[in-house]
Design an enzyme around this catalytic site. Structure first.
Site, mmCIF file in Angstrom:
data_model
loop_
_atom_site.group_PDB
_atom_site.id
_atom_site.type_symbol
_atom_site.label_atom_id
_atom_site.label_comp_id
_atom_site.label_asym_id
_atom_site.label_seq_id
_atom_site.Cartn_x
_atom_site.Cartn_y
_atom_site.Cartn_z
ATOM 1 N N VAL A 11 31.055 19.667 117.863
ATOM 2 C CA VAL A 11 32.512 19.811 117.774
ATOM 3 C C VAL A 11 33.033 19.265 116.440
ATOM 4 O O VAL A 11 33.803 19.925 115.740
ATOM 5 C CB VAL A 11 33.201 19.112 118.974
ATOM 6 C CG1 VAL A 11 34.709 19.045 118.785
ATOM 7 C CG2 VAL A 11 32.856 19.832 120.268
ATOM 8 N N ASP A 32 29.053 9.213 111.814
ATOM 9 C CA ASP A 32 28.373 9.341 113.113
ATOM 10 C C ASP A 32 27.469 8.134 113.293
ATOM 11 O O ASP A 32 27.001 7.532 112.315
ATOM 12 C CB ASP A 32 27.543 10.637 113.158
ATOM 13 C CG ASP A 32 27.215 11.076 114.583
ATOM 14 O OD1 ASP A 32 27.853 12.023 115.075
ATOM 15 O OD2 ASP A 32 26.317 10.459 115.210
ATOM 16 N N ARG A 37 22.211 12.572 110.956
ATOM 17 C CA ARG A 37 22.876 13.807 111.385
ATOM 18 C C ARG A 37 24.154 14.042 110.575
ATOM 19 O O ARG A 37 24.398 15.155 110.093
ATOM 20 C CB ARG A 37 23.213 13.741 112.876
ATOM 21 C CG ARG A 37 23.959 14.974 113.314
ATOM 22 C CD ARG A 37 23.847 15.255 114.766
ATOM 23 N NE ARG A 37 24.309 16.614 115.048
ATOM 24 C CZ ARG A 37 24.493 17.075 116.264
ATOM 25 N NH1 ARG A 37 24.232 16.327 117.298
ATOM 26 N NH2 ARG A 37 24.923 18.304 116.455
ATOM 27 N N GLN A 79 25.947 14.101 129.174
ATOM 28 C CA GLN A 79 25.563 13.708 130.532
ATOM 29 C C GLN A 79 24.039 13.717 130.674
ATOM 30 O O GLN A 79 23.386 14.688 130.279
ATOM 31 C CB GLN A 79 26.169 14.707 131.518
ATOM 32 C CG GLN A 79 26.353 14.166 132.894
ATOM 33 C CD GLN A 79 27.464 14.908 133.653
ATOM 34 O OE1 GLN A 79 28.018 15.888 133.155
ATOM 35 N NE2 GLN A 79 27.778 14.441 134.824
ATOM 36 N N ARG A 85 29.618 11.783 137.033
ATOM 37 C CA ARG A 85 30.725 11.945 136.081
ATOM 38 C C ARG A 85 31.327 10.575 135.745
ATOM 39 O O ARG A 85 31.675 10.300 134.606
ATOM 40 C CB ARG A 85 31.761 12.854 136.765
ATOM 41 C CG ARG A 85 32.904 13.289 135.907
ATOM 42 C CD ARG A 85 33.807 14.202 136.739
ATOM 43 N NE ARG A 85 35.215 13.945 136.499
ATOM 44 C CZ ARG A 85 35.940 14.548 135.562
ATOM 45 N NH1 ARG A 85 35.395 15.440 134.789
ATOM 46 N NH2 ARG A 85 37.220 14.272 135.412
ATOM 47 N N VAL A 119 39.019 15.189 127.883
ATOM 48 C CA VAL A 119 39.901 14.815 126.781
ATOM 49 C C VAL A 119 41.147 14.045 127.235
ATOM 50 O O VAL A 119 41.631 13.169 126.511
ATOM 51 C CB VAL A 119 40.259 16.055 125.933
ATOM 52 C CG1 VAL A 119 41.202 16.999 126.669
ATOM 53 C CG2 VAL A 119 40.819 15.653 124.589
ATOM 54 N N ASP A 120 41.635 14.340 128.445
ATOM 55 C CA ASP A 120 42.846 13.622 128.907
ATOM 56 C C ASP A 120 42.521 12.129 129.074
ATOM 57 O O ASP A 120 43.277 11.259 128.655
ATOM 58 C CB ASP A 120 43.316 14.148 130.263
ATOM 59 C CG ASP A 120 42.873 15.567 130.513
ATOM 60 O OD1 ASP A 120 43.638 16.453 130.163
ATOM 61 O OD2 ASP A 120 41.741 15.783 131.016
ATOM 62 N N SER A 143 43.373 16.982 122.020
ATOM 63 C CA SER A 143 43.443 18.451 121.877
ATOM 64 C C SER A 143 43.902 19.112 123.177
ATOM 65 O O SER A 143 44.363 20.259 123.170
ATOM 66 C CB SER A 143 42.093 19.015 121.443
ATOM 67 O OG SER A 143 41.074 18.586 122.316
ATOM 68 N N ASP A 148 43.108 26.310 126.324
ATOM 69 C CA ASP A 148 43.462 27.021 127.555
ATOM 70 C C ASP A 148 44.726 27.860 127.327
ATOM 71 O O ASP A 148 44.817 28.998 127.779
ATOM 72 C CB ASP A 148 43.693 26.002 128.688
ATOM 73 C CG ASP A 148 42.623 24.928 128.682
ATOM 74 O OD1 ASP A 148 41.700 24.987 129.495
ATOM 75 O OD2 ASP A 148 42.691 24.028 127.811
ATOM 76 N N ARG A 151 43.782 30.836 125.306
ATOM 77 C CA ARG A 151 43.085 31.838 126.134
ATOM 78 C C ARG A 151 44.076 32.585 127.017
ATOM 79 O O ARG A 151 44.010 33.805 127.173
ATOM 80 C CB ARG A 151 42.043 31.157 127.028
ATOM 81 C CG ARG A 151 40.801 30.725 126.278
ATOM 82 C CD ARG A 151 39.830 30.000 127.215
ATOM 83 N NE ARG A 151 38.729 29.415 126.467
ATOM 84 C CZ ARG A 151 38.207 28.211 126.692
ATOM 85 N NH1 ARG A 151 38.695 27.446 127.646
ATOM 86 N NH2 ARG A 151 37.217 27.770 125.982
ATOM 87 N N HIS A 175 42.978 19.199 131.246
ATOM 88 C CA HIS A 175 42.122 20.198 130.598
ATOM 89 C C HIS A 175 40.877 20.299 131.485
ATOM 90 O O HIS A 175 39.882 19.622 131.270
ATOM 91 C CB HIS A 175 41.768 19.726 129.181
ATOM 92 C CG HIS A 175 40.727 20.588 128.500
ATOM 93 N ND1 HIS A 175 40.848 21.952 128.380
ATOM 94 C CD2 HIS A 175 39.547 20.274 127.920
ATOM 95 C CE1 HIS A 175 39.794 22.423 127.740
ATOM 96 N NE2 HIS A 175 38.984 21.432 127.463
ATOM 97 N N THR A 230 30.407 24.318 123.817
ATOM 98 C CA THR A 230 31.499 25.110 123.229
ATOM 99 C C THR A 230 31.973 24.384 121.972
ATOM 100 O O THR A 230 32.121 23.163 122.004
ATOM 101 C CB THR A 230 32.707 25.237 124.189
ATOM 102 O OG1 THR A 230 33.308 23.950 124.338
ATOM 103 C CG2 THR A 230 32.304 25.754 125.545
HETATM 104 P P1 ADP Z 1 29.748 17.774 121.124
HETATM 105 O O1 ADP Z 1 29.232 19.121 121.557
HETATM 106 O O2 ADP Z 1 30.784 17.230 122.061
HETATM 107 O O3 ADP Z 1 30.151 17.714 119.694
HETATM 108 P P2 ADP Z 1 27.387 16.305 120.348
HETATM 109 O O4 ADP Z 1 26.415 15.544 121.169
HETATM 110 O O5 ADP Z 1 26.904 17.465 119.521
HETATM 111 O O6 ADP Z 1 28.525 16.763 121.364
HETATM 112 O O7 ADP Z 1 28.143 15.306 119.371
HETATM 113 C C1 ADP Z 1 28.574 14.036 119.723
HETATM 114 C C2 ADP Z 1 28.285 13.136 118.544
HETATM 115 O O8 ADP Z 1 28.835 11.847 118.817
HETATM 116 C C3 ADP Z 1 26.785 12.953 118.260
HETATM 117 O O9 ADP Z 1 26.489 13.349 116.935
HETATM 118 C C4 ADP Z 1 26.583 11.462 118.487
HETATM 119 O O10 ADP Z 1 25.626 10.897 117.622
HETATM 120 C C5 ADP Z 1 27.970 10.902 118.216
HETATM 121 N N1 ADP Z 1 28.173 9.575 118.773
HETATM 122 C C6 ADP Z 1 27.809 9.110 119.989
HETATM 123 N N2 ADP Z 1 28.132 7.809 120.115
HETATM 124 C C7 ADP Z 1 28.736 7.438 118.958
HETATM 125 C C8 ADP Z 1 29.291 6.219 118.469
HETATM 126 N N3 ADP Z 1 29.290 5.112 119.209
HETATM 127 N N4 ADP Z 1 29.800 6.220 117.233
HETATM 128 C C9 ADP Z 1 29.808 7.322 116.468
HETATM 129 N N5 ADP Z 1 29.291 8.506 116.870
HETATM 130 C C10 ADP Z 1 28.763 8.561 118.095
#
Ligand code: ADP
Length: 313
Positions: A11, A32, A37, A79, A85, A119-120, A143, A148, A151, A175, A230
């Protein structure tokens, strides 16, 4: 104009791509937990810059967010197999407890745009953590049901043979499963859907309403079933939100923000139309929903409130 992105996964990176392609902002910094990454995504995205608009884009750490006007928060944990959840929510709450104060420390004046699901709830938590650092809740926007709503308008546009930009109607509430499509208020050319349909000889019967409702409400499930995630739609919605903030556009969008004591709703973060500008939320714009829609909205708000309470913060 600087834009930060915290969480450079699907995202966050797709939002960055949408910003690059539209030339929104002049400097993008991607952060990140997984440095490698963020660096790889930033390098890849930077290769799109020569084909689009002049801006800089790089990976960085929290201190590189200094002077950001807007920070998108898309960080989160997926997850685990068999994980409830609630457990996932609790783990994502911990992510935000860590991330939000760090963002605010380095970019205290930024508007925070939350994209992490649910998100909420995540926007509510972000608002609480940001408030504890002195950030007013109007500067924390989720967001929400932007996708929605988009769409809903698109499907109505297709049904009636009208460009969706000329269809007005909102999806409000959670959402998610309990969201509310505001059929009673939807218009085309200032006419109700029934009036417009009568003029144009297009019927909107119960079956087509049910079909559109299902396509809006269940869209994400189908996409995730097919490809696991998505991101194009939400990435584009996030870019639009950034644009609205950077240019103080005063748009009306169905984002979510914390609504305190409105129309019998509990203190909860929920999506409804909001007037948005350079400082985030200027004002929510409550809708004059039908009785059924109004009680569905209250039910939806209750579901979000219960989930927030269940985290036990
Ligand atoms: P999405 O499809 O929601 O984008 P992803 O798993 O591709 O899900 O992306 C979520 C990102 O959030 C990952 O790159 C992950 O490393 C990052 N992330 C998780 N925990 C933390 C954190 N504590 N600080 C910064 N980034 C994080």
């Amino acid at each position: 104009m600087k834009v930060g992105i915290v969480g450079s996964g699907f995202v966050g990176s797709t939002a960055a791509y949408a910003l690059v392609m539209q030339g929104i902002g002049r400097e993008i910094v991607m952060v990140d937990l997984d440095d490698a990454r963020a660096a790889a995504e930033a390098d890849d995205l930077f290769h799109a810059v020569p084909f689009s608009h002049p801006l800089t884009l790089r990976a960085g750490n929290y201190s590189d967010l200094a002077d950001s006007h807007v920070v998108i928060v898309a960080a989160g944990i997926n997850q685990r197999p068999g994980e409830s959840r609630l457990k996932l929510l609790q783990r994502n709450a911990q992510v935000f407890r860590d991330v939000i104060p760090k963002i605010v420390e380095h970019a205290p004046h930024a508007v925070l745009i939350i994209a992490t699901n649910p998100v909420d709830i995540m926007t509510h938590l972000a608002g609480e953590f940001a408030l504890a650092c002195g950030v007013p809740t109007n500067r924390v926007v989720g967001s929400g049901t932007m996708l929605d709503t988009a769409r809903f308008r698109t499907l109505l546009g297709m049904h009636f043979g009208v460009d969706s930009h000329h269809v007005h109607g909102y999806v409000v509430g959670e959402h998610g499963d309990s969201e509310v499509l505001s059929w009673s208020l939807a218009t085309i050319a200032c006419l109700s859907l029934e009036e417009y349909g009568e003029q144009r000889g297009v019927e909107l019967n119960d079956a087509s309403r049910a079909e559109i409702d299902d396509q809006v409400r269940r869209a994400a499930y189908r996409i995730i079933k097919g490809k696991g995630a998505t991101y194009y739609g939400i990435g584009s919605a996030l870019a639009q939100l950034v644009d609205v903030v950077l240019h103080d556009q005063r748009s009306i969008l169905t984002v979510c923000s914390r609504i305190e004591g409105m129309d019998g709703l509990p203190d909860v973060t929920i999506s409804m139309p909001h007037l948005l500008g350079g400082e985030g939320v200027i004002a929510p714009v409550p809708l004059d929903l039908s009785e059924d829609e109004s009680s569905a909205l209250k039910r939806s708000a209750g579901i979000i409130r219960d989930a927030i309470d269940s985290i036990g913060l």
